[in-house]
Scaffold this motif. Structure first.
Motif, PDB file in Angstrom:
ATOM      1  N   SER A  90      20.348  19.444  -7.169  1.00  0.00           N
ATOM      2  CA  SER A  90      20.394  20.895  -7.379  1.00  0.00           C
ATOM      3  C   SER A  90      19.915  21.266  -8.773  1.00  0.00           C
ATOM      4  CB  SER A  90      21.820  21.409  -7.153  1.00  0.00           C
ATOM      5  OG  SER A  90      22.238  21.156  -5.826  1.00  0.00           O
ATOM      6  N   LEU A  91      20.353  20.537  -9.776  1.00  0.00           N
ATOM      7  CA  LEU A  91      19.906  20.793 -11.142  1.00  0.00           C
ATOM      8  C   LEU A  91      18.397  20.588 -11.265  1.00  0.00           C
ATOM      9  CD1 LEU A  91      22.782  19.012 -13.099  1.00  0.00           C
ATOM     10  CD2 LEU A  91      22.393  21.480 -12.999  1.00  0.00           C
ATOM     11  N   ALA A  92      17.891  19.540 -10.647  1.00  0.00           N
ATOM     12  CA  ALA A  92      16.447  19.264 -10.698  1.00  0.00           C
ATOM     13  C   ALA A  92      15.645  20.389 -10.053  1.00  0.00           C
ATOM     14  CB  ALA A  92      16.144  17.933 -10.018  1.00  0.00           C
ATOM     15  N   ALA A  93      16.257  21.060  -9.075  1.00  0.00           N
ATOM     16  CA  ALA A  93      15.581  22.168  -8.399  1.00  0.00           C
ATOM     17  C   ALA A  93      15.742  23.491  -9.156  1.00  0.00           C
ATOM     18  CB  ALA A  93      16.118  22.314  -6.978  1.00  0.00           C
ATOM     19  N   TRP A  96      21.926  26.200 -10.946  1.00  0.00           N
ATOM     20  CA  TRP A  96      23.169  25.893 -11.618  1.00  0.00           C
ATOM     21  C   TRP A  96      24.155  25.378 -10.581  1.00  0.00           C
ATOM     22  CZ3 TRP A  96      24.596  28.477 -16.703  1.00  0.00           C
ATOM     23  CH2 TRP A  96      23.463  28.910 -17.381  1.00  0.00           C
ATOM     24  N   VAL A  97      25.221  24.703 -11.039  1.00  0.00           N
ATOM     25  CA  VAL A  97      26.129  24.043 -10.095  1.00  0.00           C
ATOM     26  C   VAL A  97      27.579  24.302 -10.493  1.00  0.00           C
ATOM     27  CG1 VAL A  97      26.899  21.824  -9.157  1.00  0.00           C
ATOM     28  CG2 VAL A  97      24.462  22.218  -9.583  1.00  0.00           C
ATOM     29  N   LEU A  98      28.408  24.538  -9.488  1.00  0.00           N
ATOM     30  CA  LEU A  98      29.866  24.519  -9.626  1.00  0.00           C
ATOM     31  C   LEU A  98      30.346  23.401  -8.702  1.00  0.00           C
ATOM     32  CD1 LEU A  98      32.373  25.823 -10.876  1.00  0.00           C
ATOM     33  CD2 LEU A  98      32.434  27.401  -8.937  1.00  0.00           C
ATOM     34  N   VAL A  99      30.832  22.310  -9.292  1.00  0.00           N
ATOM     35  CA  VAL A  99      31.163  21.118  -8.517  1.00  0.00           C
ATOM     36  C   VAL A  99      32.668  20.930  -8.472  1.00  0.00           C
ATOM     37  CG1 VAL A  99      30.787  19.632 -10.546  1.00  0.00           C
ATOM     38  CG2 VAL A  99      30.804  18.621  -8.252  1.00  0.00           C
ATOM     39  N   GLU A 100      33.166  20.641  -7.272  1.00  0.00           N
ATOM     40  CA  GLU A 100      34.596  20.428  -7.093  1.00  0.00           C
ATOM     41  C   GLU A 100      35.078  19.202  -7.872  1.00  0.00           C
ATOM     42  OE1 GLU A 100      37.460  21.341  -6.099  1.00  0.00           O
ATOM     43  OE2 GLU A 100      36.832  23.303  -5.363  1.00  0.00           O
ATOM     44  N   LYS A 101      36.375  19.225  -8.164  1.00  0.00           N
ATOM     45  CA  LYS A 101      36.987  18.052  -8.782  1.00  0.00           C
ATOM     46  C   LYS A 101      37.206  16.971  -7.733  1.00  0.00           C
ATOM     47  CE  LYS A 101      40.990  18.440  -6.647  1.00  0.00           C
ATOM     48  NZ  LYS A 101      41.475  17.404  -5.719  1.00  0.00           N
ATOM     49  N   PRO A 102      37.242  15.707  -8.088  1.00  0.00           N
ATOM     50  CA  PRO A 102      36.710  15.214  -9.346  1.00  0.00           C
ATOM     51  C   PRO A 102      35.192  15.369  -9.341  1.00  0.00           C
ATOM     52  CG  PRO A 102      37.167  13.370  -7.910  1.00  0.00           C
ATOM     53  CD  PRO A 102      37.668  14.597  -7.197  1.00  0.00           C
ATOM     54  N   PRO A 103      34.581  15.621 -10.500  1.00  0.00           N
ATOM     55  CA  PRO A 103      33.138  15.861 -10.489  1.00  0.00           C
ATOM     56  C   PRO A 103      32.339  14.670  -9.985  1.00  0.00           C
ATOM     57  CG  PRO A 103      33.938  15.505 -12.722  1.00  0.00           C
ATOM     58  CD  PRO A 103      35.149  15.674 -11.859  1.00  0.00           C
ATOM     59  N   CYS A 104      32.893  13.477 -10.163  1.00  0.00           N
ATOM     60  CA  CYS A 104      32.213  12.249  -9.738  1.00  0.00           C
ATOM     61  C   CYS A 104      33.218  11.108  -9.855  1.00  0.00           C
ATOM     62  CB  CYS A 104      30.967  11.996 -10.598  1.00  0.00           C
ATOM     63  SG  CYS A 104      31.280  12.133 -12.368  1.00  0.00           S
ATOM     64  N   ARG A 105      32.748   9.893  -9.618  1.00  0.00           N
ATOM     65  CA  ARG A 105      33.667   8.752  -9.572  1.00  0.00           C
ATOM     66  C   ARG A 105      33.692   7.933 -10.856  1.00  0.00           C
ATOM     67  NH1 ARG A 105      30.869   5.997  -4.654  1.00  0.00           N
ATOM     68  NH2 ARG A 105      29.136   6.798  -5.905  1.00  0.00           N
ATOM     69  N   SER A 106      32.901   8.298 -11.850  1.00  0.00           N
ATOM     70  CA  SER A 106      32.859   7.486 -13.070  1.00  0.00           C
ATOM     71  C   SER A 106      32.171   8.253 -14.182  1.00  0.00           C
ATOM     72  CB  SER A 106      32.098   6.177 -12.819  1.00  0.00           C
ATOM     73  OG  SER A 106      30.718   6.453 -12.604  1.00  0.00           O
ATOM     74  N   LEU A 107      32.368   7.784 -15.409  1.00  0.00           N
ATOM     75  CA  LEU A 107      31.649   8.351 -16.544  1.00  0.00           C
ATOM     76  C   LEU A 107      30.150   8.110 -16.424  1.00  0.00           C
ATOM     77  CD1 LEU A 107      34.069   7.367 -19.447  1.00  0.00           C
ATOM     78  CD2 LEU A 107      33.684   9.658 -18.499  1.00  0.00           C
ATOM     79  N   ALA A 108      29.761   6.985 -15.836  1.00  0.00           N
ATOM     80  CA  ALA A 108      28.332   6.713 -15.640  1.00  0.00           C
ATOM     81  C   ALA A 108      27.706   7.796 -14.763  1.00  0.00           C
ATOM     82  CB  ALA A 108      28.134   5.336 -15.018  1.00  0.00           C
ATOM     83  N   ASP A 111      27.421  11.064 -16.668  1.00  0.00           N
ATOM     84  CA  ASP A 111      26.298  11.071 -17.604  1.00  0.00           C
ATOM     85  C   ASP A 111      24.967  11.283 -16.879  1.00  0.00           C
ATOM     86  OD1 ASP A 111      28.042  10.794 -19.659  1.00  0.00           O
ATOM     87  OD2 ASP A 111      27.679   8.665 -20.007  1.00  0.00           O
ATOM     88  N   ARG A 112      24.886  10.883 -15.624  1.00  0.00           N
ATOM     89  CA  ARG A 112      23.701  11.222 -14.816  1.00  0.00           C
ATOM     90  C   ARG A 112      23.595  12.732 -14.644  1.00  0.00           C
ATOM     91  NH1 ARG A 112      23.405   8.918  -9.071  1.00  0.00           N
ATOM     92  NH2 ARG A 112      21.591  10.314  -9.088  1.00  0.00           N
ATOM     93  N   ILE A 113      24.739  13.373 -14.426  1.00  0.00           N
ATOM     94  CA  ILE A 113      24.743  14.827 -14.277  1.00  0.00           C
ATOM     95  C   ILE A 113      24.296  15.497 -15.573  1.00  0.00           C
ATOM     96  CG2 ILE A 113      26.271  16.826 -14.001  1.00  0.00           C
ATOM     97  CD1 ILE A 113      27.906  15.113 -12.009  1.00  0.00           C
ATOM     98  N   GLU A 114      24.872  15.081 -16.686  1.00  0.00           N
ATOM     99  CA  GLU A 114      24.493  15.682 -17.973  1.00  0.00           C
ATOM    100  C   GLU A 114      23.011  15.495 -18.268  1.00  0.00           C
ATOM    101  OE1 GLU A 114      27.136  16.300 -21.481  1.00  0.00           O
ATOM    102  OE2 GLU A 114      27.907  14.365 -20.789  1.00  0.00           O
ATOM    103  N   PRO A 352      33.180  -2.135 -18.139  1.00  0.00           N
ATOM    104  CA  PRO A 352      33.065  -1.989 -16.676  1.00  0.00           C
ATOM    105  C   PRO A 352      33.767  -0.753 -16.136  1.00  0.00           C
ATOM    106  CG  PRO A 352      34.482  -3.856 -17.264  1.00  0.00           C
ATOM    107  CD  PRO A 352      33.795  -3.428 -18.518  1.00  0.00           C
ATOM    108  N   PHE A 353      34.784  -0.246 -16.837  1.00  0.00           N
ATOM    109  CA  PHE A 353      35.476   0.958 -16.371  1.00  0.00           C
ATOM    110  C   PHE A 353      34.626   2.212 -16.565  1.00  0.00           C
ATOM    111  CE2 PHE A 353      38.850  -2.081 -16.801  1.00  0.00           C
ATOM    112  CZ  PHE A 353      39.695  -1.794 -15.738  1.00  0.00           C
ATOM    113  N   TYR A 354      33.621   2.144 -17.384  1.00  0.00           N
ATOM    114  CA  TYR A 354      32.663   3.243 -17.518  1.00  0.00           C
ATOM    115  C   TYR A 354      31.896   3.433 -16.206  1.00  0.00           C
ATOM    116  CZ  TYR A 354      28.213   5.420 -19.012  1.00  0.00           C
ATOM    117  OH  TYR A 354      27.088   6.205 -19.129  1.00  0.00           O
ATOM    118  N   HIS A 355      31.703   2.365 -15.461  1.00  0.00           N
ATOM    119  CA  HIS A 355      30.902   2.402 -14.225  1.00  0.00           C
ATOM    120  C   HIS A 355      31.751   2.595 -12.969  1.00  0.00           C
ATOM    121  CE1 HIS A 355      27.322   1.176 -16.466  1.00  0.00           C
ATOM    122  NE2 HIS A 355      28.126   0.363 -17.124  1.00  0.00           N
ATOM    123  N   ARG A 356      32.988   2.059 -12.966  1.00  0.00           N
ATOM    124  CA  ARG A 356      33.889   2.195 -11.817  1.00  0.00           C
ATOM    125  C   ARG A 356      35.314   2.206 -12.335  1.00  0.00           C
ATOM    126  NH1 ARG A 356      29.432  -0.202 -10.216  1.00  0.00           N
ATOM    127  NH2 ARG A 356      29.896  -1.993 -11.550  1.00  0.00           N
TER     128      ARG A 356
END
Length: 370
Positions: A90-93, A96-108, A111-114, A352-356
């Motif tokens: 969506s960002l690439a297109a 703007w985005v409003l994403v439900e919690k949790p925004p994703c499963r990891s900090l990695a 950071d893809r979103i940012e 490793p906790f940064y990724h999972r």
């Protein structure tokens, strides 16, 4: 963003959270935004959602919806494992985005979103609606101005009940699809409110248990958190608690402030208790509730997101502000699964906790399990 027409919005994922929370928020802002499309991988569920809500255009892929409808704003309401791809696409297109919690499963993944955001927008804002109720914003301002004194100790409680049948949904209770247990999926709201009131945290010591539910993840967790201010907090997350409550209490040198609710708060849910020294000195109290009574809700946050879109500014709880609660949760899991105290500066890509959130610990079993 100069508005010559209502913004076009789309919803990705047509489960309960989309219909119960996002649809009413969008309808309340109908003068500024029009819901033009919905996406779901299940055609029957999508058709039922369209029939109930009146959304005209339905798609089974995010990519087709983005190409055909070119929305300005996308609400991502899928299960957690599908968040990051939908947000990044969506960002690439240009949406703007409003994403439900949790925004994703990891900090990695965060950071893809940012990395997909661009200066001036589009940006992705995380649904952390509890910090946007008028009671929460009032409390945050009082604490920021020092009206209640210096923060000392806090209690942050999310003790809910989810029976075994709740986890019959295939993606729940699994690291790969949900990302974590109640620490990530339920307690995240109160922990975000805790951070909104107390600011930057510095270290975490935690334990987690899989005590009752047949899941891969934890079903309870407890943690001690130290803040940059020196304040200490105790955090409890559970899905095993028949007497359900969400509660946040902060003791400061001149007052205690507390909010007790379940899934949302209003002004009346907040309580202030002055310290004896304040009462004895007959000091005037500047703690009255705000004149407006705005419940903590998706609507309260959506209003601020739309305001930011109109100004071309970063919306609340996006970027670093959206990341900080996930950092705390990552540290909590890292501490619980390794038995170590975790500092904020340890959460980097080499960890490793940064990724999972389970850190790739094989066959993780909480303390007390064989």
């Amino acid at each position: 963003m100069t508005l010559s027409r209502p913004l076009r919005a789309a919803i990705v994922g047509t489960g309960g959270i989309a219909e119960v929370c996002h649809i009413p928020a969008l309808r309340a802002e109908a003068h500024r935004v029009e819901l033009v499309a919905a996406v779901d991988v299940d055609p029957r569920r999508l058709a039922d959602f369209q029939a109930r809500t009146g959304v005209r255009h339905g798609y089974t892929t995010v990519e087709e919806m983005l190409a055909r409808r070119r929305p300005d704003l996308v609400h991502v309401c899928t299960p957690p494992a599908a968040h990051v791809d939908a947000v990044v696409a969506s960002l690439a297109a240009g949406a703007w985005v409003l994403v439900e919690k949790p925004p994703c499963r990891s900090l990695a993944e965060f950071d893809r979103i940012e990395a997909a955001e661009r200066p001036g927008g589009p940006y992705a804002s995380v649904v952390y609606q509890h910090r946007f109720g008028s009671g929460a914003r009032h409390a945050a301002e009082l604490i920021r101005r020092g009206e209640l004194g210096r923060p000392l100790v806090a209690l942050c409680q999310t003790t809910w009940f989810r029976g075994p049948e709740y986890f019959d949904v295939p993606w729940r209770g699994r690291w790969s699809t949900e990302g974590g247990g109640p620490t990530l999926g339920h307690g995240i709201h109160q922990m975000d409110l805790l951070l909104a009131l107390l600011g930057e945290w510095t270290e975490v010591s935690a334990m987690a248990g899989r005590l009752e539910r047949a899941v891969e993840t934890e079903d309870v967790s407890v943690a001690s958190v130290r803040f940059a201010s020196g304040a200490l907090a105790s955090v409890v997350n559970s899905v095993l608690s028949p007497d359900e409550v969400s509660r946040l209490r902060i003791d400061l040198t001149e007052a205690t402030v507390e909010v007790t609710h379940l899934y949302g708060h209003r002004n009346a849910d907040w309580r202030y208790t002055p310290a004896p020294s304040v009462v004895d000195a007959a000091r005037p109290l500047a703690w009255a509730s705000p004149s407006a009574d705005v419940p903590s809700s998706h609507g309260a946050q959506l209003t601020l997101v739309l305001d930011a879109m109109e100004r071309g500014e970063r919306p609340p709880v996006s970027g670093d502000q959206g990341r900080e609660t996930l950092e705390l949760i990552t540290a909590l899991y890292r501490s619980a699964l390794t038995g170590a105290v975790v500092r904020r500066d340890q959460l980097d890509p080499a960890d490793p906790f940064y990724h999972r959130l389970h850190g790739d610990i094989p066959g993780w079993a909480p303390s007390g399990e064989d």
